[in-house]
Design a protein around this motif. Structure first.
Motif, mmCIF file in Angstrom:
data_model
loop_
_atom_site.group_PDB
_atom_site.id
_atom_site.type_symbol
_atom_site.label_atom_id
_atom_site.label_comp_id
_atom_site.label_asym_id
_atom_site.label_seq_id
_atom_site.Cartn_x
_atom_site.Cartn_y
_atom_site.Cartn_z
ATOM 1 N N GLY A 2 0.821 -1.207 0.000
ATOM 2 C CA GLY A 2 0.000 0.000 0.000
ATOM 3 C C GLY A 2 0.852 1.253 0.000
ATOM 4 N N TRP A 3 0.437 2.252 -0.757
ATOM 5 C CA TRP A 3 1.127 3.546 -0.858
ATOM 6 C C TRP A 3 2.586 3.412 -1.255
ATOM 7 N N GLY A 4 2.992 2.266 -1.779
ATOM 8 C CA GLY A 4 4.386 2.062 -2.154
ATOM 9 C C GLY A 4 5.292 1.729 -0.992
ATOM 10 N N MET A 5 4.707 1.503 0.195
ATOM 11 C CA MET A 5 5.526 1.152 1.360
ATOM 12 C C MET A 5 6.122 -0.238 1.173
ATOM 13 N N ILE A 6 7.354 -0.399 1.634
ATOM 14 C CA ILE A 6 8.070 -1.666 1.507
ATOM 15 C C ILE A 6 8.302 -2.227 2.908
ATOM 16 N N PRO A 7 7.773 -3.424 3.210
ATOM 17 C CA PRO A 7 8.030 -4.020 4.525
ATOM 18 C C PRO A 7 9.500 -4.423 4.640
ATOM 19 N N VAL A 8 10.091 -4.161 5.799
ATOM 20 C CA VAL A 8 11.502 -4.473 6.018
ATOM 21 C C VAL A 8 11.732 -4.961 7.444
ATOM 22 N N THR A 9 12.853 -5.599 7.635
ATOM 23 C CA THR A 9 13.387 -5.868 8.958
ATOM 24 C C THR A 9 14.592 -4.951 9.103
ATOM 25 N N ALA A 10 14.541 -4.071 10.088
ATOM 26 C CA ALA A 10 15.602 -3.076 10.282
ATOM 27 C C ALA A 10 16.421 -3.416 11.519
ATOM 28 N N SER A 11 17.685 -3.008 11.501
ATOM 29 C CA SER A 11 18.565 -3.221 12.648
ATOM 30 C C SER A 11 19.420 -1.993 12.878
ATOM 31 N N ILE A 12 19.580 -1.660 14.136
ATOM 32 C CA ILE A 12 20.572 -0.674 14.573
ATOM 33 C C ILE A 12 21.294 -1.326 15.734
ATOM 34 N N GLY A 13 22.591 -1.542 15.553
ATOM 35 C CA GLY A 13 23.339 -2.261 16.581
ATOM 36 C C GLY A 13 22.773 -3.656 16.744
ATOM 37 N N ARG A 14 22.450 -4.033 17.985
ATOM 38 C CA ARG A 14 21.902 -5.368 18.251
ATOM 39 C C ARG A 14 20.380 -5.380 18.309
ATOM 40 N N SER A 15 19.745 -4.227 18.071
ATOM 41 C CA SER A 15 18.281 -4.147 18.069
ATOM 42 C C SER A 15 17.740 -4.379 16.662
ATOM 43 N N THR A 16 16.745 -5.248 16.532
ATOM 44 C CA THR A 16 16.131 -5.573 15.241
ATOM 45 C C THR A 16 14.619 -5.532 15.399
ATOM 46 N N TRP A 17 13.912 -5.000 14.376
ATOM 47 C CA TRP A 17 12.457 -4.915 14.409
ATOM 48 C C TRP A 17 11.913 -4.876 12.987
ATOM 49 N N THR A 18 10.614 -5.128 12.844
ATOM 50 C CA THR A 18 9.972 -5.016 11.540
ATOM 51 C C THR A 18 9.321 -3.633 11.437
ATOM 52 N N THR A 19 9.397 -3.063 10.254
ATOM 53 C CA THR A 19 8.852 -1.736 9.991
ATOM 54 C C THR A 19 8.602 -1.627 8.490
ATOM 55 N N SER A 20 8.506 -0.423 7.983
ATOM 56 C CA SER A 20 8.303 -0.212 6.547
ATOM 57 C C SER A 20 9.126 0.964 6.073
ATOM 58 N N LEU A 21 9.510 0.915 4.795
ATOM 59 C CA LEU A 21 10.114 2.070 4.132
ATOM 60 C C LEU A 21 8.993 2.822 3.439
ATOM 61 N N PHE A 22 8.913 4.120 3.654
ATOM 62 C CA PHE A 22 7.861 4.953 3.071
ATOM 63 C C PHE A 22 8.445 5.779 1.928
ATOM 64 N N PRO A 23 7.834 5.768 0.749
ATOM 65 C CA PRO A 23 8.342 6.592 -0.352
ATOM 66 C C PRO A 23 7.971 8.061 -0.127
ATOM 67 N N LYS A 24 8.933 8.947 -0.383
ATOM 68 C CA LYS A 24 8.684 10.383 -0.286
ATOM 69 C C LYS A 24 9.671 11.131 -1.147
ATOM 70 N N ASP A 25 9.162 11.876 -2.114
ATOM 71 C CA ASP A 25 10.004 12.689 -2.985
ATOM 72 C C ASP A 25 11.088 11.895 -3.678
ATOM 73 N N GLY A 26 10.761 10.669 -4.127
ATOM 74 C CA GLY A 26 11.717 9.838 -4.850
ATOM 75 C C GLY A 26 12.705 9.102 -3.985
ATOM 76 N N ARG A 27 12.552 9.198 -2.677
ATOM 77 C CA ARG A 27 13.451 8.494 -1.738
ATOM 78 C C ARG A 27 12.611 7.673 -0.770
#
Length: 67
Positions: free
Chosen positions: A41-66
């Protein structure tokens, strides 16, 4: 697809505040090419993201070509 990058965290103060990191421009083309196959929906891409040792599921949202 595995994508690793660094970026600054920025804060969006909307009615439901969130923190974001913008994907560098060079990686956005490949994401956009794959978005139609994985978006839910809306071009959102589901992802699993990590920063350091923390990992979670979220989405990438398109905005202005990024994302």
């Amino acid at each position: 697809m595995d994508l690793e990058f660094s970026g600054e965290i920025w804060f969006w103060k909307g009615p439901a505040p969130w923190h974001f990191v913008t994907v560098p421009e060079g990686e956005c083309g490949e994401l956009a090419a794959r978005a139609e196959f994985v978006s839910y929906g809306w071009g959102m891409i589901p992802v699993t993201a990590s920063i350091g040792r923390s990992t979670w599921t979220t989405s990438l949202f398109p905005k202005d070509g990024r994302y």
